[in-house]
Scaffold this active site. Structure first.
Site, PDB file in Angstrom:
ATOM      1  N   GLU B  55      74.666 -36.554 154.021  1.00  0.00           N
ATOM      2  CA  GLU B  55      74.781 -34.937 153.373  1.00  0.00           C
ATOM      3  C   GLU B  55      74.078 -34.095 154.169  1.00  0.00           C
ATOM      4  OE1 GLU B  55      74.366 -37.717 151.455  1.00  0.00           O
ATOM      5  OE2 GLU B  55      76.417 -37.937 150.638  1.00  0.00           O
ATOM      6  N   HIS B 124      76.275 -39.894 139.066  1.00  0.00           N
ATOM      7  CA  HIS B 124      77.796 -39.417 139.075  1.00  0.00           C
ATOM      8  C   HIS B 124      77.855 -38.294 138.087  1.00  0.00           C
ATOM      9  CE1 HIS B 124      77.665 -43.198 141.076  1.00  0.00           C
ATOM     10  NE2 HIS B 124      78.477 -42.708 142.184  1.00  0.00           N
TER      11      HIS B 124
END
Lengths: 416, 332
Positions: B55, B124
């Site tokens: 990322e 998540h």
């Protein structure tokens, strides 16, 4: 006898600390001219020897030898010498200015001038440079006025960065010089992104990035190499291995058992280790990498093997952590003296011209410095208006910043 | 909402050749949530492509592209995965315009599904918006319905500053009011579920009124807008619900206007409470509307714990908790 099977933690330590007599024989430096020069579309595996070896062109007698000799005309050599000298004179003057209290901070690149100047002469002016803080030579070699850099260093009224940045963290879009960050390594993957954008637009411009061996331990370095390899980005990734990250040796960054150039081979593209104090070698390897990038063959990692002759910055005293004469004993010498020697051997330079050039550059820097100091210096001003600190946070100033700007104005009015 | 977001990117890819999209699995596959479905097939591999699982590298590359003049849109597969990119977002994207005095900027959009309600556990389900609204130079946007999602994403892509675009993943398929025991709804019957085909933009920094009311102001965004609507209906209190949509910049006039009218304020978000975005909202209301307030400002938020996978509904700030807070404020 009982065998000691307990584990031992290895801590890399510099070979020489204050009081030691440095002996660099352990480096086993290859001779100038012996490194092979592959084609610029070489696979990573074909550069293995270059990643672990050392490209050198100027030999001990000052002659240019071997397949990497860029065969530059004397005019280009003299230009390189001039820019390296100007960089050094500028550095010395700014270091002095810091000691005089005119700026809080400065960083010299003494001994590493070739790393930036030689590559700047290879690149086109519109190729974007994502430098670290020791590549002022790029701007100088692109004829960016030292006066403008001084204004930034003094944070005066002509500082184009409006007093927001630490001295030497320049930004000069016009000269293809990307805004410097104080967080090391972050610019490396950004350069890859810029290069990818250029390729995406079917442009011809390439990007070049610089990092120190110390900051190459950051994740940014490894991600830059990953993205550069994956997308075959037209970028030159330079790593200046100047042996020291403030007081930590290059071993702490992971250079004890391998070279930094060899990292590239693992990522799947060429890595080349070059004598960073050899102007001709840096020029030749940079030209190889630029040609490779421009022909869509992708990135190159260049490890510039050099030595940080200067302190890390004006804030540290190297005599506390390394032998005082280590630089004098550095086996690869000084880039300016070596190029000068080469030019003299060619019969294209002499001491009289050198002395005259030094005097000319010192006068040029002095004149610029006087002019810049007149416009304001650290601690005395004048500076930009403090209300400008609220600008450029966003393209358009949101309400909360307008409010805070007004609040500051009110406070300044009330101040006795 | 998935189709609306897809349509926003479709529109922008068609309008602007400098827009490109990359992220994990966004190319051939169309993203794990299908948000970029079909875009690579339509616009080619050069414009919509897969990125390495890094990322920080993705955001850094986007910053470099932005400096060149492109408008990259990066999909961060889950907002929970954004932390490796924190330095590139905070020290780089957010500061580039400022530190270069406007020479360079990073017109990038980072899309990231956030929030709970899907039994995703602690990696998540997070709502990290407060970490980014604290950073000057970044914009943070969170839509609550398909119509807004498309218009806001188009504005984000067109914006010359870096925008974090958090997508409430529990709303991808339909509205969700926290009543997990009810059958799953789609957006088909929802008023804001209808999304025009072409281009339209919703300006950043403007809140929407999700429900008009007189008794109490509820400040919400994302999934919590729907939870607030349900809780309001269940208490019978005539609450005004502001859907903030843009957290930075924030629509202060909409907030103060509503609180001055109602005299009461409840703040709801999924993110953890301490030092969360609700604290900023509470401070703003207190500073500006103190003399209009008839009761203390309350917050209903996720607990200050990681998101515990097995206790999804004990953690999620559902309508029961919101309704309780509404009653408490009305009694005050």
């Amino acid at each position: 006898m009982k065998h000691d099977s307990s584990l031992r933690l290895h801590i890399p330590e510099s070979r020489f600390r204050p009081g030691d007599v440095p002996d660099f024989n352990y480096l086993n430096l290859p001779k100038a001219g012996v490194a092979k020069r592959p084609k610029t579309d070489a696979k990573a595996s074909e550069t293995r020897d270059l990643a672990y070896g050392l490209v050198r062109v100027i030999d001990d007698a000052g002659a240019a030898v071997g397949p990497w000799d860029p065969k530059l005309d004397p005019e280009t050599l003299r230009k390189g010498l001039r820019y390296m000298l100007l960089t050094r004179v500028f550095d010395d003057r700014m270091f002095k200015a810091q000691r005089q209290g005119k700026t809080p901070f400065y960083m010299k690149c003494t001994g590493e001038e070739a790393v930036s100047v030689a590559q700047a002469l290879v690149l086109n002016r519109d190729d974007m440079c994502f430098a670290s803080y020791r590549q002022q030579g790029l701007l100088i070699a692109r004829d960016w006025p030292v006066f403008d850099l001084m204004c930034q260093i003094y944070s005066n009224t002509l500082d184009r960065l409006k007093g927001r940045q630490l001295p030497v963290l320049y930004s000069v879009r016009e000269a293809g010089f990307f805004s410097l960050s104080g967080n090391l390594g972050t610019q490396y993957p950004q350069a890859v992104g810029w290069a990818m954008a250029s390729a995406y637009k079917r442009d011809t411009k390439i990007a070049a990035a610089w990092i120190g061996e110390g900051a190459s331990a950051e994740g940014d370095f490894h991600q830059a190499l990953t993205f550069a390899a994956v997308y075959r980005a037209p970028v030159i990734l330079n790593l200046s291995n100047n042996q020291w990250a403030i007081s930590s040796s290059q071993g702490v960054a992971g250079g004890e058992e391998t070279t930094f150039a060899s990292r590239a081979v693992g990522f799947g593209f060429p890595g080349i280790r070059v004598d960073g104090n050899d102007f001709l070698a840096v020029y030749a390897v940079s030209r190889w990498a630029a040609e490779r990038a421009r022909n869509n063959h992708g990135p190159t990692l260049i490890e510039h093997f050099t030595y940080r002759a200067a302190p890390h910055s004006t804030s540290d005293d190297p005599s506390r952590y390394r032998p005082g004469d280590e630089y004098q004993r550095w086996p690869l010498g000084d880039p300016i003296i070596r190029l000068k020697g080469h030019l003299m051997r060619l019969g294209e330079w002499d001491e009289a011209r050198h002395t005259a050039l030094m005097a000319e550059l010192e006068a040029e820097v002095d004149t610029a410095n006087k002019k810049a100091q007149k416009l304001g210096v650290h601690g005395g001003g004048p500076y930009h208006d403090p209300s400008t600190m609220f600008e450029d946070v966003y393209k358009e100033m949101p309400w909360h910043l307008r409010e805070q700007q007004a609040e500051l104005a009110l406070f300044r009015e009330k101040k006795p | 909402m998935v189709e609306a977001l897809n349509s926003a990117m479709d529109v922008m890819l068609a309008r602007d050749p400098d827009v490109l999209i990359f992220g994990e699995d966004v190319g051939f596959f169309g993203g794990v949530f299908r948000v970029t479905d079909g875009l690579q097939q339509r616009y080619g591999e050069q414009r919509v492509f897969d990125a390495p699982i890094a990322e920080s590298g993705q955001i850094a590359v986007a910053i470099g592209m932005g400096a060149y003049g492109l408008r990259p849109v990066v999909e961060c597969q889950f907002a929970d995965y954004i932390y490796p990119a924190f330095d590139q977002l905070v020290s780089e994207a957010a500061r580039l315009r400022y530190r270069s005095a406007g020479e360079f900027n990073a017109p990038i959009t980072v899309r990231a599904p956030y929030g709970g309600g899907i039994f995703g556990g602690q990696t998540h389900s997070q709502s990290p918006e407060g970490l980014f609204t604290h950073v000057c130079g970044l914009k943070t946007v969170i839509p609550s319905n398909p119509y807004d999602a498309k218009g806001l994403l188009i504005s984000a892509i067109e914006d010359d500053d870096p925008v974090l675009f958090f997508e409430p993943k529990r709303l991808y398929a339909g509205p969700f009011d926290g009543h997990y025991e009810k059958p799953v709804e789609t957006w088909a019957k929802h008023a804001a579920g209808e999304v025009p085909v072409g281009y339209y933009a919703i300006p950043l920094g403007k809140a929407a009124v999700a429900r008009q009311g007189e008794a109490l102001t509820i400040l919400a965004y994302g999934t919590m807008v729907h939870v607030a609507l349900a809780a309001t209906a269940e208490t019978g209190v005539d609450a005004e619900i502001l859907d903030l949509r843009s957290l930075m910049p924030i629509d202060i006039e909409a907030i103060t206007g509503s609180v001055e009218k109602t005299g009461r304020c409840l703040i709801v978000h999924e993110a953890t409470r301490t030092s969360g975005y609700g604290a900023e909202l509470s401070a703003l209301v207190q500073e500006r509307c103190f003399y209009h307030l008839e009761a203390p400002i309350l917050r209903v938020t996720g607990w200050d714990t990681p998101y515990p996978r097995e206790f999804e509904w004990e953690y999620f700030p559902g309508p029961l908790r919101v309704a309780e807070a509404i009653r408490k404020i009305m009694a005050g």
